[in-house]
Design a protein around this motif. Structure first.
Motif, mmCIF file in Angstrom:
data_model
loop_
_atom_site.group_PDB
_atom_site.id
_atom_site.type_symbol
_atom_site.label_atom_id
_atom_site.label_comp_id
_atom_site.label_asym_id
_atom_site.label_seq_id
_atom_site.Cartn_x
_atom_site.Cartn_y
_atom_site.Cartn_z
ATOM 1 N N LYS A 194 18.838 2.699 -5.784
ATOM 2 C CA LYS A 194 19.525 3.740 -5.030
ATOM 3 C C LYS A 194 18.771 4.148 -3.776
ATOM 4 C CE LYS A 194 20.907 7.231 -7.533
ATOM 5 N NZ LYS A 194 20.870 8.285 -8.586
ATOM 6 N N LYS A 195 17.457 4.287 -3.890
ATOM 7 C CA LYS A 195 16.658 4.827 -2.780
ATOM 8 C C LYS A 195 16.294 3.752 -1.754
ATOM 9 C CE LYS A 195 14.158 8.167 -0.894
ATOM 10 N NZ LYS A 195 12.954 8.704 -1.565
ATOM 11 N N TYR A 196 16.003 2.553 -2.224
ATOM 12 C CA TYR A 196 15.578 1.475 -1.324
ATOM 13 C C TYR A 196 16.404 0.215 -1.611
ATOM 14 C CZ TYR A 196 11.598 4.661 -1.118
ATOM 15 O OH TYR A 196 10.801 5.781 -0.985
ATOM 16 N N PRO A 197 17.722 0.272 -1.380
ATOM 17 C CA PRO A 197 18.598 -0.838 -1.763
ATOM 18 C C PRO A 197 18.261 -2.156 -1.080
ATOM 19 C CG PRO A 197 19.757 0.742 -0.381
ATOM 20 C CD PRO A 197 18.473 1.388 -0.771
ATOM 21 N N GLU A 198 17.790 -2.107 0.164
ATOM 22 C CA GLU A 198 17.477 -3.357 0.858
ATOM 23 C C GLU A 198 16.289 -4.054 0.206
ATOM 24 O OE1 GLU A 198 16.376 -4.964 5.361
ATOM 25 O OE2 GLU A 198 17.188 -2.946 5.079
ATOM 26 N N SER A 199 15.246 -3.294 -0.101
ATOM 27 C CA SER A 199 14.084 -3.873 -0.793
ATOM 28 C C SER A 199 14.473 -4.344 -2.188
ATOM 29 C CB SER A 199 12.951 -2.842 -0.888
ATOM 30 O OG SER A 199 12.242 -2.747 0.315
ATOM 31 N N PHE A 200 15.282 -3.535 -2.875
ATOM 32 C CA PHE A 200 15.717 -3.900 -4.229
ATOM 33 C C PHE A 200 16.443 -5.235 -4.230
ATOM 34 C CE2 PHE A 200 18.885 -3.947 -7.604
ATOM 35 C CZ PHE A 200 18.157 -3.550 -8.721
ATOM 36 N N GLN A 201 17.384 -5.397 -3.308
ATOM 37 C CA GLN A 201 18.152 -6.639 -3.245
ATOM 38 C C GLN A 201 17.267 -7.826 -2.862
ATOM 39 O OE1 GLN A 201 21.430 -7.323 -3.942
ATOM 40 N NE2 GLN A 201 21.635 -5.246 -4.747
ATOM 41 N N ASP A 260 8.355 7.701 -9.363
ATOM 42 C CA ASP A 260 9.422 6.735 -9.088
ATOM 43 C C ASP A 260 9.185 6.031 -7.753
ATOM 44 O OD1 ASP A 260 11.822 7.516 -11.237
ATOM 45 O OD2 ASP A 260 10.564 9.200 -10.669
ATOM 46 N N ASN A 261 8.719 6.784 -6.759
ATOM 47 C CA ASN A 261 8.419 6.163 -5.472
ATOM 48 C C ASN A 261 7.236 5.198 -5.576
ATOM 49 O OD1 ASN A 261 10.247 7.061 -3.309
ATOM 50 N ND2 ASN A 261 9.548 9.116 -3.830
ATOM 51 N N LEU A 262 6.233 5.564 -6.375
ATOM 52 C CA LEU A 262 5.102 4.659 -6.583
ATOM 53 C C LEU A 262 5.557 3.372 -7.269
ATOM 54 C CD1 LEU A 262 1.971 6.728 -7.714
ATOM 55 C CD2 LEU A 262 2.279 5.404 -5.621
ATOM 56 N N GLU A 302 -8.802 8.633 1.819
ATOM 57 C CA GLU A 302 -8.946 10.066 2.027
ATOM 58 C C GLU A 302 -7.744 10.704 2.715
ATOM 59 O OE1 GLU A 302 -12.549 11.116 3.930
ATOM 60 O OE2 GLU A 302 -13.840 10.348 2.333
ATOM 61 N N ASP A 303 -7.053 9.958 3.558
ATOM 62 C CA ASP A 303 -5.957 10.558 4.325
ATOM 63 C C ASP A 303 -4.611 10.466 3.612
ATOM 64 O OD1 ASP A 303 -5.806 7.837 4.528
ATOM 65 O OD2 ASP A 303 -5.328 7.786 6.660
ATOM 66 N N VAL A 304 -4.609 10.085 2.338
ATOM 67 C CA VAL A 304 -3.361 9.969 1.576
ATOM 68 C C VAL A 304 -3.071 11.295 0.881
ATOM 69 C CG1 VAL A 304 -2.214 8.862 -0.377
ATOM 70 C CG2 VAL A 304 -3.525 7.483 1.241
ATOM 71 N N THR A 305 -2.078 11.999 1.331
ATOM 72 C CA THR A 305 -1.645 13.243 0.699
ATOM 73 C C THR A 305 -0.182 13.185 0.276
ATOM 74 O OG1 THR A 305 -1.068 14.214 2.847
ATOM 75 C CG2 THR A 305 -3.298 14.616 2.016
ATOM 76 N N ASN A 306 0.490 12.101 0.658
ATOM 77 C CA ASN A 306 1.899 11.909 0.350
ATOM 78 C C ASN A 306 2.123 10.433 0.059
ATOM 79 O OD1 ASN A 306 4.876 11.393 0.979
ATOM 80 N ND2 ASN A 306 4.788 13.622 1.208
ATOM 81 N N VAL A 307 3.118 10.141 -0.754
ATOM 82 C CA VAL A 307 3.424 8.745 -1.070
ATOM 83 C C VAL A 307 3.619 7.932 0.203
ATOM 84 C CG1 VAL A 307 5.138 7.215 -2.113
ATOM 85 C CG2 VAL A 307 4.408 9.255 -3.336
ATOM 86 N N LYS A 308 4.215 8.546 1.214
ATOM 87 C CA LYS A 308 4.497 7.829 2.449
ATOM 88 C C LYS A 308 3.236 7.510 3.246
ATOM 89 C CE LYS A 308 9.174 9.669 2.923
ATOM 90 N NZ LYS A 308 10.125 10.413 3.782
ATOM 91 N N ASP A 309 2.102 8.123 2.878
ATOM 92 C CA ASP A 309 0.839 7.836 3.555
ATOM 93 C C ASP A 309 0.208 6.536 3.070
ATOM 94 O OD1 ASP A 309 1.009 10.189 5.008
ATOM 95 O OD2 ASP A 309 -0.070 11.350 3.496
ATOM 96 N N LEU A 310 0.648 6.027 1.929
ATOM 97 C CA LEU A 310 0.090 4.781 1.397
ATOM 98 C C LEU A 310 0.456 3.623 2.333
ATOM 99 C CD1 LEU A 310 1.066 5.268 -2.356
ATOM 100 C CD2 LEU A 310 -1.266 5.276 -1.454
ATOM 101 N N LEU A 315 6.070 -1.427 3.237
ATOM 102 C CA LEU A 315 6.771 -2.608 2.736
ATOM 103 C C LEU A 315 8.199 -2.287 2.330
ATOM 104 C CD1 LEU A 315 3.967 -4.106 0.436
ATOM 105 C CD2 LEU A 315 4.732 -5.025 2.635
ATOM 106 N N LEU A 316 8.444 -1.018 2.005
ATOM 107 C CA LEU A 316 9.765 -0.630 1.508
ATOM 108 C C LEU A 316 10.781 -0.573 2.641
ATOM 109 C CD1 LEU A 316 8.834 2.198 -1.011
ATOM 110 C CD2 LEU A 316 9.826 -0.018 -1.569
ATOM 111 N N ARG A 317 11.972 -0.992 2.306
ATOM 112 C CA ARG A 317 13.075 -0.974 3.265
ATOM 113 C C ARG A 317 14.213 -0.164 2.672
ATOM 114 N NH1 ARG A 317 13.426 -7.501 4.373
ATOM 115 N NH2 ARG A 317 11.253 -7.812 5.020
#
Length: 326
Positions: A194-201, A260-262, A302-310, A315-317
């Motif tokens: 649902k969240k990343y359908p392009e990567s999933f497919q 779930d995002n991880l 050290e600068d990772v405070t959110n999943v999106k910082d990884l 890689l996710l689309r």
């Protein structure tokens, strides 16, 4: 049918010599062997270590590391005590709160969770306690939803059909593949679709890179990744104490769906490792171990405070949901 569907796939009975065996489990507690393991198609290949063996080895290494670090700190404290004045309450207070270790200003021991973190961790741990039950309507609906998201232009098969193998289940009945994976592993797959359908497919159909003749089965690989994350983040403890687990608690502040995002990030990382190593089916556990190590390294930044910082988040689309209403 896509080229990915033309690749040969192993079935549940081909992996462990048993034909579609149903194992009753509770949550993640009963999974003591990898869902992908030794194949009778290659009797000369050495037996692959189970996931528990790999993680037990990693836990021993981590225990030795912290034991050594603790012994060093004891020696430092002893030297410190020899040079301080005991009558100073402030100094003694500082001694009692001396950090065991820290990262980004946070202590790894006796960390205090905020109300939001406690609530989100409790909700996640409650999800982990739910085993997959093929007789429950809610779980049947989740499987059906996953099929519709994966194949929006195809007719929904019955819950026991050979067509499920095309998604990467190892037999015609997906419920036999969950074992100790729990319902959350199915929720992870649905969230990914649902969240990343392009990567999933892309990963479902193995659309990128030079693929092996014996590819990892997509759906069962997802169950393995869910289990790996639970172990890595120490989520079955009352409160995580591993470095990765503590960093994850920080991510929960910003993102209620951090687990779930991880999972989605880990799936992309695993496939990238698979292609980089030119791996085959029998090397899946090795690839999974490498994925865990890479994710742990990224969580330690050290600068990772959110999943999106990884870094691997890139890689996710994402794109618009495949079906209206999702």
């Amino acid at each position: 049918m896509t080229s990915g569907n033309l690749r040969r796939r192993l079935h549940h009975g081909d992996v462990d010599g048993k034909r579609h065996e149903r194992l009753e489990t509770s949550g993640f507690e009963s999974l003591s062997e990898p869902l992908l393991g030794k194949s009778n198609y290659d009797s000369t290949h050495s037996e692959v270590d189970t996931l528990d063996d790999l993680w037990e080895s990693e836990r021993k290494k981590e225990h030795l590391h912290w034991t050594f670090l603790f012994s060093q700190l004891i020696a430092q404290w002893a030297q410190w005590l020899a040079n301080i004045v005991y009558g100073s309450g402030s100094l003694l207070g500082r001694l009692l709160t001396f950090p065991f270790s820290s990262h980004n200003g946070h202590h790894w021991r006796n960390i205090t969770l905020g109300p939001l973190q406690e609530e989100r961790l409790r909700n996640l741990q409650q999800r982990l306690e739910v085993p997959f039950d093929g007789s429950r309507l809610e779980h049947q609906d989740a499987l059906k939803q996953l099929w519709r998201l994966a194949y929006p232009d195809r007719e929904l098969p019955s819950l026991k059909s050979e067509l499920w193998k095309e998604m990467g289940w190892q037999g015609p009945d997906p419920s036999t593949d969950f074992r100790g994976g729990g319902f959350i592993s199915l929720e992870n797959l649905v969230f990914f679709a649902k969240k990343y359908p392009e990567s999933f497919q892309k990963l479902l159909h193995k659309q990128e890179g030079k693929r092996a003749e014996w590819e990892y089965p997509f759906a069962v690989a997802g169950i393995n990744l869910s289990f790996m994350l639970v172990q890595m983040l120490d989520l079955q403890s009352g409160k995580p104490t591993s470095m990765a687990g503590i960093r994850f608690l920080e991510l929960l502040i910003e993102d209620e769906m951090a687990f779930d995002n991880l999972f989605c990030i880990a799936f992309e990382m695993m496939d990238a490792q698979w292609l980089a190593k030119r791996a085959t089916y029998m090397e899946f556990n090795e690839v999974l171990k490498s994925t865990r190590m890479q994710l742990e390294r990224e969580l330690a930044l050290e600068d990772v405070t959110n999943v999106k910082d990884l870094p691997a988040y890139n890689l996710l689309r994402s794109s618009q949901p495949l079906l209206p209403g999702f």
